[in-house]
Enzyme design. Structure first.
Site, PDB file in Angstrom:
ATOM      1  N   GLY A  18       0.734  -1.247  -0.033  1.00  0.00           N
ATOM      2  CA  GLY A  18       0.050  -0.027   0.064  1.00  0.00           C
ATOM      3  C   GLY A  18       0.876   1.280  -0.131  1.00  0.00           C
ATOM      4  O   GLY A  18       0.275   2.356  -0.104  1.00  0.00           O
ATOM      5  N   GLU A  60       4.059  -6.488   1.813  1.00  0.00           N
ATOM      6  CA  GLU A  60       3.987  -6.774   0.338  1.00  0.00           C
ATOM      7  C   GLU A  60       3.733  -5.461  -0.552  1.00  0.00           C
ATOM      8  O   GLU A  60       2.708  -5.329  -1.124  1.00  0.00           O
ATOM      9  CB  GLU A  60       2.664  -7.447   0.421  1.00  0.00           C
ATOM     10  CG  GLU A  60       2.659  -9.225   0.887  1.00  0.00           C
ATOM     11  CD  GLU A  60       1.277  -9.353   0.969  1.00  0.00           C
ATOM     12  OE1 GLU A  60       0.926 -10.539   1.323  1.00  0.00           O
ATOM     13  OE2 GLU A  60       0.072  -8.834   0.834  1.00  0.00           O
ATOM     14  N   GLY A  72       4.014  -3.596  -4.020  1.00  0.00           N
ATOM     15  CA  GLY A  72       3.832  -3.810  -5.405  1.00  0.00           C
ATOM     16  C   GLY A  72       4.158  -2.394  -6.027  1.00  0.00           C
ATOM     17  O   GLY A  72       5.374  -2.201  -6.640  1.00  0.00           O
ATOM     18  N   ARG A  73       3.427  -1.532  -5.995  1.00  0.00           N
ATOM     19  CA  ARG A  73       3.833  -0.162  -6.571  1.00  0.00           C
ATOM     20  C   ARG A  73       5.020   0.706  -6.352  1.00  0.00           C
ATOM     21  O   ARG A  73       5.728   0.963  -7.472  1.00  0.00           O
ATOM     22  CB  ARG A  73       2.334   0.878  -6.231  1.00  0.00           C
ATOM     23  CG  ARG A  73       2.384   1.958  -7.101  1.00  0.00           C
ATOM     24  CD  ARG A  73       1.194   3.062  -6.416  1.00  0.00           C
ATOM     25  NE  ARG A  73       0.118   2.322  -6.011  1.00  0.00           N
ATOM     26  CZ  ARG A  73      -1.025   2.199  -6.912  1.00  0.00           C
ATOM     27  NH1 ARG A  73      -1.151   2.745  -8.003  1.00  0.00           N
ATOM     28  NH2 ARG A  73      -2.275   1.790  -6.652  1.00  0.00           N
ATOM     29  N   ARG A 125      -5.932   3.442 -15.663  1.00  0.00           N
ATOM     30  CA  ARG A 125      -5.905   3.901 -14.393  1.00  0.00           C
ATOM     31  C   ARG A 125      -6.682   5.224 -14.130  1.00  0.00           C
ATOM     32  O   ARG A 125      -7.190   5.654 -13.489  1.00  0.00           O
ATOM     33  CB  ARG A 125      -4.563   4.267 -13.913  1.00  0.00           C
ATOM     34  CG  ARG A 125      -3.925   2.693 -13.551  1.00  0.00           C
ATOM     35  CD  ARG A 125      -2.486   2.581 -12.510  1.00  0.00           C
ATOM     36  NE  ARG A 125      -3.159   2.998 -11.182  1.00  0.00           N
ATOM     37  CZ  ARG A 125      -2.836   4.260 -10.661  1.00  0.00           C
ATOM     38  NH1 ARG A 125      -2.431   5.055 -11.485  1.00  0.00           N
ATOM     39  NH2 ARG A 125      -3.312   4.284  -9.504  1.00  0.00           N
ATOM     40  N   CYS A 165     -12.250   3.258 -28.753  1.00  0.00           N
ATOM     41  CA  CYS A 165     -13.614   4.091 -29.184  1.00  0.00           C
ATOM     42  C   CYS A 165     -14.372   4.134 -27.832  1.00  0.00           C
ATOM     43  O   CYS A 165     -15.372   3.395 -27.565  1.00  0.00           O
ATOM     44  CB  CYS A 165     -14.116   2.920 -30.112  1.00  0.00           C
ATOM     45  SG  CYS A 165     -15.716   3.747 -30.810  1.00  0.00           S
ATOM     46  N   GLU A 166     -14.050   5.387 -27.302  1.00  0.00           N
ATOM     47  CA  GLU A 166     -14.632   5.365 -25.751  1.00  0.00           C
ATOM     48  C   GLU A 166     -14.408   6.946 -25.355  1.00  0.00           C
ATOM     49  O   GLU A 166     -13.014   7.369 -25.479  1.00  0.00           O
ATOM     50  CB  GLU A 166     -13.925   4.431 -24.904  1.00  0.00           C
ATOM     51  CG  GLU A 166     -14.467   4.474 -23.528  1.00  0.00           C
ATOM     52  CD  GLU A 166     -15.484   3.377 -23.304  1.00  0.00           C
ATOM     53  OE1 GLU A 166     -15.536   2.429 -24.111  1.00  0.00           O
ATOM     54  OE2 GLU A 166     -15.854   3.296 -22.167  1.00  0.00           O
TER      55      GLU A 166
END
Ligand code: LLP
Length: 416
Positions: free
Chosen positions: A232, A274, A276-277, A313, A344-345
């Site tokens: 986190g 733990e 990650g980022r 994101r 296409c959004e």
């Protein structure tokens, strides 16, 4: 501007765009920050890299070389790790809805630790007919502890899909697990959320967990040897983000755990985190070519050759990024642009609003801090191929994932 010894023009020439780029030296620095600061004289520590942030065979091997453990959240991640030669004993297996088949897959692959996410899963695991292999197990708890981050990446609020509340029922389960011959029950796990930039949350979280350990010891005579505090740790995406001073935070977190465990007279043997980022996030960049520029009544659009397919994101979490136009880093920003992709959004926006020097077609746009949850969340929406991933390590270039081809897109399609 360069990455390692390579200019971005050279990298485009060699690999094309859009392109995910990683500076391997930054990843290694980040790993070392954890290894040097998250350690204690009172208990062992372990850094478990959260593979969901970015996992490929090459990344697994890097993690292995640096002697970290690996958090896998699906059998696909376990498979990747095992195929890359990772020691399964050092895998921590997560997931809020592991099926019996997935648990069996994990046991057959001799995964070291299973994080049990709920009581249903605990029963499943206890009832499995695994005779020979006895994995370590932890129970993930939900502390109903709210943190300041995007609501989609809070994981420990009341009624969260993750973890179990600490109550009579779960304490009964902790007892059963502790006595079980099927698993070696070693402790509790808790992960409060992701992209957290206020350090106090981490210390308070540790205090709450250690109070639970104390209560279990006093009231149930259960002395758990290990504690997993999850990840986190947030990173600085844009100038206005208040960056965590990670070495300081990790040292203070260790100190908090030490003080609380001494206060409660606990016999903690090992404490795990733990991340990650914070291992891969700031090591990654996405390189795009600006194709077209469109002016509307109020906006200047930069159309790039990537999309929400390689960066979901912004659309999903309203994430913000900084970027440069390659070669114009030192020019004065003059124009506000909205950076849009080719999907296409309408929501296919990479950067909502950024002031840059005047851009022209064929300029290269480099978006920073895209190392975590970009490639791992990429999709083939609109049938765009997923970009290649290249690691740069000073003089060395390593193609870690090749670019998908058009043929890859129909690879699984069956004709009538
Ligand atoms: N451990 C557990 C049990 C987790 O669920 C997570 C992330 C981590 C560790 C690693 O957290 P980190 O250190 O990376 O914050 N896709 C979202 C992030 C989802 C995080 C899910 N769990 C994003 O792009 O922001």
């Amino acid at each position: 501007m360069r990455i390692g010894n390579y200019t971005f023009e050279k990298l485009k020439e060699k690999y094309g765009t859009p392109l995910y780029l990683y500076d391997e030296t930054i990843i290694i620095n980040n790993l070392n920050t954890y290894k040097t600061n998250f350690k204690s004289d009172l208990f062992q520590t372990e850094i478990v890299y959260a593979g969901k942030a970015f996992l490929t065979k090459y990344m697994t091997q890097l993690i292995k070389r640096h002697n970290l453990a690996l958090d896998c959240v699906s059998i696909g991640e376990v498979y990747t790790a095992v195929k890359a030669g990772f020691d399964p004993e050092k895998i921590v297996f997560h997931g809020n809805n592991k099926t019996e088949a997935e648990l069996i897959f994990a046991l057959n692959n001799r995964v070291g630790t299973i994080i049990i996410d709920n009581l249903f899963e605990a029963e499943l695991l206890l009832n499995l007919q695994s005779e020979t292999y006895r994995p370590k197990a932890m129970l993930r708890v939900n502390l109903a502890y709210d943190v300041n981050t995007h609501k989609y990446i809070k994981t420990s609020i009341e009624d969260s899909k993750f973890g179990v509340s600490v109550n009579e029922k779960s304490i009964q389960m902790i007892k059963r697990l502790s006595e079980s011959k099927k698993v070696n029950f070693i402790g509790l796990h808790s992960h409060i959320g992701s992209q957290i930039l206020e350090e106090d949350y981490f210390y308070n979280h540790a205090k709450i967990m250690l109070k639970i350990y104390h209560d279990l010891k006093i009231n149930q005579q259960i002395d758990l040897p290990q504690l997993n505090l999850g990840g986190g740790f947030g990173i600085k995406y844009i100038e206005s983000d208040q960056e965590l001073d990670l070495p300081v935070v990790l040292k203070k977190l260790i100190k908090t755990v030490e003080e609380e465990s001494l206060k409660y007279n606990l016999n903690l043997e090992k404490v795990l985190v733990e991340p990650g980022r914070s291992i891969v996030g700031n090591a990654g960049y996405t390189l795009y070519t600006i194709d077209q520029i469109k002016k509307t009544k109020h906006l200047n659009y930069l159309f790039i050759d990537g999309s929400m397919n390689d960066n979901i994101r912004t659309a999903l979490y309203q994430a913000k990024y900084e970027a440069i136009i390659v070669g114009k880093e030192n020019e004065t920003p003059t124009t506000n642009y909205k950076v849009a992709g080719n999907a296409c959004e309408t929501g296919d926006i990479i950067i909502e609003d950024i002031k840059l020097p005047t851009a022209f077609p064929n300029d290269l746009l480099l978006v920073k801090n895209t190392g975590a949850y970009h490639y791992s969340m990429a999709s083939n929406y609109n049938r765009f191929p997923i970009p290649a991933v290249v690691f740069v390590n000073d003089n060395e270039l390593k193609l870690v994932v090749r670019r998908q081809t058009l043929a890859d897109l129909i690879r699984y399609d069956q004709s009538s």
